[in-house]
Design a protein around this motif. Structure first.
Motif, short mmCIF file in Angstrom:
data_model
loop_
_atom_site.label_atom_id
_atom_site.label_comp_id
_atom_site.label_asym_id
_atom_site.label_seq_id
_atom_site.Cartn_x
_atom_site.Cartn_y
_atom_site.Cartn_z
N PRO A 107 0.83 -1.21 0.00
CA PRO A 107 0.00 0.00 0.00
C PRO A 107 0.86 1.26 0.00
O PRO A 107 2.02 1.24 0.44
CB PRO A 107 -0.80 -0.11 1.30
N LEU A 108 0.30 2.35 -0.50
CA LEU A 108 1.05 3.60 -0.56
C LEU A 108 1.28 4.15 0.84
O LEU A 108 0.40 4.12 1.69
CB LEU A 108 0.28 4.65 -1.37
N VAL A 109 2.48 4.64 1.05
CA VAL A 109 2.79 5.31 2.32
C VAL A 109 3.08 6.77 1.98
O VAL A 109 3.98 7.05 1.20
CB VAL A 109 4.02 4.67 3.00
N PHE A 110 2.29 7.66 2.55
CA PHE A 110 2.49 9.07 2.24
C PHE A 110 3.34 9.74 3.31
O PHE A 110 3.22 9.44 4.49
CB PHE A 110 1.15 9.79 2.14
N ALA A 111 4.20 10.65 2.87
CA ALA A 111 4.96 11.46 3.81
C ALA A 111 4.00 12.39 4.53
O ALA A 111 2.95 12.73 3.99
CB ALA A 111 6.01 12.25 3.04
N GLY A 113 -8.26 16.97 -3.95
CA GLY A 113 -9.55 17.55 -4.32
C GLY A 113 -9.39 18.89 -5.01
O GLY A 113 -9.81 19.09 -6.14
N SER A 114 -8.72 19.80 -4.34
CA SER A 114 -8.44 21.09 -4.97
C SER A 114 -6.98 21.42 -4.70
O SER A 114 -6.35 20.82 -3.84
CB SER A 114 -9.37 22.16 -4.40
N ASP A 115 -6.48 22.41 -5.41
CA ASP A 115 -5.04 22.67 -5.38
C ASP A 115 -4.53 23.08 -4.00
O ASP A 115 -3.44 22.71 -3.60
CB ASP A 115 -4.68 23.75 -6.39
N ASP A 116 -5.34 23.87 -3.30
CA ASP A 116 -4.80 24.42 -2.08
C ASP A 116 -5.01 23.51 -0.89
O ASP A 116 -4.50 23.76 0.18
CB ASP A 116 -5.41 25.80 -1.81
N GLN A 117 -5.78 22.46 -1.07
CA GLN A 117 -6.02 21.59 0.07
C GLN A 117 -5.75 20.14 -0.28
O GLN A 117 -6.19 19.64 -1.30
CB GLN A 117 -7.45 21.76 0.57
N ILE A 118 -5.01 19.50 0.59
CA ILE A 118 -4.71 18.09 0.36
C ILE A 118 -5.33 17.33 1.51
O ILE A 118 -5.13 17.66 2.68
CB ILE A 118 -3.19 17.87 0.33
N LYS A 119 -6.11 16.33 1.18
CA LYS A 119 -6.76 15.58 2.24
C LYS A 119 -5.89 14.40 2.65
O LYS A 119 -5.11 13.88 1.85
CB LYS A 119 -8.12 15.07 1.76
N ASN A 120 -6.06 14.00 3.87
CA ASN A 120 -5.24 12.90 4.36
C ASN A 120 -5.90 11.56 4.05
O ASN A 120 -6.37 10.86 4.91
CB ASN A 120 -5.05 13.07 5.87
N PRO A 164 0.86 9.99 -7.09
CA PRO A 164 1.83 10.76 -6.31
C PRO A 164 3.26 10.49 -6.79
O PRO A 164 3.54 9.43 -7.33
CB PRO A 164 1.63 10.22 -4.89
N ARG A 165 4.11 11.46 -6.58
CA ARG A 165 5.53 11.20 -6.82
C ARG A 165 6.07 10.45 -5.61
O ARG A 165 5.59 10.63 -4.49
CB ARG A 165 6.27 12.51 -6.98
N ALA A 166 7.04 9.63 -5.83
CA ALA A 166 7.53 8.82 -4.73
C ALA A 166 9.04 8.94 -4.64
O ALA A 166 9.71 9.22 -5.62
CB ALA A 166 7.14 7.38 -4.94
N HIS A 167 9.54 8.79 -3.42
CA HIS A 167 10.99 8.88 -3.27
C HIS A 167 11.48 7.87 -2.25
O HIS A 167 10.71 7.32 -1.48
CB HIS A 167 11.39 10.30 -2.84
N ILE A 168 12.77 7.63 -2.26
CA ILE A 168 13.36 6.78 -1.25
C ILE A 168 14.47 7.55 -0.55
O ILE A 168 14.93 8.56 -1.05
CB ILE A 168 13.94 5.47 -1.85
N ILE A 186 8.38 6.06 -0.20
CA ILE A 186 7.45 6.99 0.44
C ILE A 186 6.88 7.92 -0.61
O ILE A 186 7.61 8.48 -1.44
CB ILE A 186 8.16 7.79 1.55
N CYS A 187 5.58 8.08 -0.60
CA CYS A 187 4.94 8.96 -1.57
C CYS A 187 4.98 10.38 -1.06
O CYS A 187 4.76 10.64 0.12
CB CYS A 187 3.50 8.55 -1.81
N ASP A 188 5.27 11.27 -1.96
CA ASP A 188 5.32 12.68 -1.61
C ASP A 188 3.93 13.14 -1.18
O ASP A 188 2.92 12.74 -1.74
CB ASP A 188 5.78 13.48 -2.83
N ALA A 189 3.91 13.99 -0.15
CA ALA A 189 2.62 14.42 0.39
C ALA A 189 1.85 15.28 -0.60
O ALA A 189 0.63 15.29 -0.60
CB ALA A 189 2.82 15.17 1.70
N ILE A 190 2.56 16.04 -1.43
CA ILE A 190 1.87 17.01 -2.27
C ILE A 190 2.05 16.75 -3.76
O ILE A 190 1.08 16.66 -4.49
CB ILE A 190 2.37 18.44 -1.96
N SER A 191 3.31 16.64 -4.21
CA SER A 191 3.50 16.63 -5.65
C SER A 191 2.94 15.36 -6.27
O SER A 191 3.05 14.27 -5.72
CB SER A 191 4.97 16.81 -6.01
#
Lengths: 236, 383
Positions: A18-22, B58-65, B245-249, B276-281
């Motif tokens: 599953p995806l893990v989000f920062a 949902g929208s650009d300025d808000q990211i839901k968890n 999402p973009r992801a990084h290690i 880990i997926c980036d929270a925003i990008s």
């Protein structure tokens, strides 16, 4: 990890993770931060709420409720005949279906248990012998699963009341729930002052109990007014 | 000696007749030229959908968890279909020679008989370049337990039609892994490699690759007829607003090899990366838009001679043929009575067929007519 393979559903490769989000950066978190005064202002919450009953046509009763990013849909099936031996009173079962992926099993059970307890004491069970009532809770969207899940529970409880009324099932009184953000507690009332359910999940909620009751009771009267107004306006 | 019997005709309201004798009810309706749901024979139901705002972005300025990456709420008649798209990450299997520099040396020890398989050119079919999604369809019916036949068939048909429609290419699901590094001041930087960026890899490069797998959870409320059309439209509209999402290690986890010693042989185990997926990008999911089309279904009802004769003259409609093509089957009566059905999934401009299911003895004319209606519908749908 599941030892048996589910061959009935297409669940994808077993080794996918599953995806893990920062965690969200601060500027985004601030936007999501909870405003305590907003949570206490029940009157403005009521004006922001969207309610619709009877959307699900193949259920006996249903309701749909939306507030602040929480979306729930409740459908009630029954009273319908059950198989097996004779029972004098109807049996109530509550199922929660989570479409957001945010619920764990424990939270799911907590919700179902709370709703079941609430309504067992409110539905006129002996009016429906040999039958069962099934309540299905569909969680479509959640505002904040970490801090406001009990607010969601209070909404689920209110929506369930409406769905049960939509199904034409006899109840003693409207069950209205109200949530206290400060002490993370939800209480459900009937007849304005009888408590049918309470769930508090903060450490000092017991010490403040009388304060919480006073506060939520006031809120619940507003909620009850709103629900009654809604019911009267839709019945015409 | 004879007793007199009197037969009293029983009468029921239309809704009850529809339940106890659906075919009779349908025949009587069709004979006077309407369908039980009051639509015309060749009229489709309106479909409305929006993204429902259930997605993380949902929208650009808000990211839901939430981990929902795309969503759609579709309404058609009384039926509501809610689709949420989520994802997982899976490491792709690569040939050994691409993963390990020392693959040859390892093979020489562990797999002596195995020859170098790097030059095995197995011809790839075109379908290999495309991926499907993993749908789980649930039709709410007030019961719990194992999925019904309908749910299983719908999920399977979705999976297969999606794959064969060639909407989602393998490339679009590749995870472009970035690298997170912390410099001496404790400042965190994340580097992503852009498409047009030809700079060198982060030392992980082509040796390992990951891809997303997409899951669709489809929830249907108030079912009133065959569902594939609605479910198909819902899944496609959810995918169209899906963002990956973009992801990084972590830098310090990158390219770690742990030497191991087993039965006197030396080897290395590679680090399991936590991605880990980036929270925003995020990047929008690339779909092959030309392949995205609509699905339509048709039912063919043979008109009962008898039911036409029961009509008074002023009621009768001009029905020129003995069977009627109904579009977009709705309701129990039509569904039960439609023994012959056509289901068409086409691509964007209705140029190519993506899927065609014919059940029963369908004439050429009827098939042609249904193609025309599909094309006609698409013109309106596109608006």
């Amino acid at each position: 990890m599941a030892t048996t393979i589910d061959r009935r559903r297409l669940l994808g490769p077993a080794n996918a993770k599953p995806l893990v989000f920062a965690p969200l950066p601060e500027e985004y978190q601030q936007k999501l931060q909870i405003d305590a005064s907003k949570e206490d202002d029940i009157e403005s919450q009521i004006t922001r709420t969207f309610i619709k009953s009877g959307l699900i046509t193949n259920a006996n009763g249903s309701s749909f409720l939306e507030l602040d990013g929480n979306i729930v849909s409740i459908s009630v099936y029954g009273p319908r005949p059950i198989r097996g031996s004779f029972v004098e009173k109807t049996t109530l079962s509550v199922n929660l279906e989570d479409n957001t992926g945010l619920f764990n099993d424990l939270l799911n059970k907590k919700f179902c248990q709370y709703i079941e307890n609430n309504f067992l004491s409110v539905i006129n069970l002996s009016k429906y012998p040999k039958s069962g009532i099934d309540i299905f809770i569909n969680i479509i969207s959640v505002q904040d699963i970490d801090q406001l899940y009990l607010k969601l529970l209070s909404l689920v409880s209110d929506a369930t009341t409406l769905a049960i009324i939509d199904a034409g099932i006899e109840i003693i009184d409207l069950v209205v729930s109200s949530f206290d953000y400060e002490n993370n507690t939800v209480l459900s009332y009937i007849k304005n002052d009888e408590i049918v359910g309470i769930l508090g999940e903060s450490e000092d909620s017991i010490e403040n109990l009388s304060k919480i009751i006073e506060k939520t009771q006031k809120k619940s009267i507003h909620v009850k007014n709103a629900l009654t107004t809604h019911l009267i306006s839709t019945s015409q | 000696m004879s007793e007199e019997f009197e037969f009293k005709p029983m009468s029921f309201p239309p809704a009850v007749v529809a339940r106890i004798s659906p075919e009779l009810s349908l025949q009587r309706h069709l004979a006077i030229g309407i369908r039980p749901n009051l639509r015309k024979f060749e009229e489709f139901r309106n479909i409305e959908f929006n993204d429902g705002g259930l997605s993380r972005y949902g929208s650009d300025d808000q990211i839901k968890n939430t981990s929902v990456l795309g969503s759609s709420v579709l309404k058609s008649g009384n039926t509501t279909v809610i689709t949420t798209i989520t994802a997982g990450i899976i490491e792709e299997d690569l040939p050994a020679h691409e993963i390990n520099d020392d693959a040859a040396a390892v093979n020489a020890v562990f797999a002596k008989d195995k020859t170098d398989d790097s030059n095995n050119d197995i011809p790839k079919s075109q379908l290999d370049e495309y991926e499907s999604i993993y749908p789980v369809v649930e039709v709410e019916r007030g019961r719990v337990g194992a999925p019904t036949d309908e749910e299983m068939i719908l999920s399977q048909k979705l999976y297969e039609t999606f794959l064969h429609s060639k909407i989602l290419s393998k490339d679009s699901l590749k995870v472009k892994v970035g690298l997170r590094s912390i410099d001496s001041q404790g400042k965190v930087d994340i580097y992503y490699k852009d498409d047009d960026d030809d700079s060198e890899d982060f030392g992980l490069g082509p040796k390992r690759s990951w891809k997303f797998v997409l899951y669709a959870k489809v929830k249907v409320f108030s079912r009133s007829g065959p569902l594939f059309d609605l479910v198909w439209a819902s899944v496609l509209s959810a995918l169209q607003n899906t963002k990956l999402p973009r992801a990084h290690i972590d830098e310090n986890a990158a390219d770690i090899k742990i030497p191991v010693k087993m039965r006197g042989n030396h080897g290395t185990i590679r680090e399991q990366y936590q991605i880990i997926c980036d929270a925003i990008s995020r990047d929008p999911l690339k779909l092959n838009n030309e392949a995205i089309g609509i699905s339509s279904n048709f039912g063919i009802i043979d008109i009962d001679e008898e039911s036409i004769q029961t009509l008074q003259n002023e009621d009768s409609m001009e029905i020129d043929s003995k069977s009627i093509l109904l579009t977009d089957i709705e309701g129990e009566e039509e569904e039960i009575s439609s023994k012959k059905t056509i289901s068409i999934v086409s691509d964007r401009d209705s140029k190519n067929l993506k899927s065609l299911t014919i059940i029963g003895n369908v004439s050429n004319d009827q098939l042609r007519k249904s193609f025309e209606l599909t094309k006609f519908r698409f013109k309106h749908f596109a608006k």
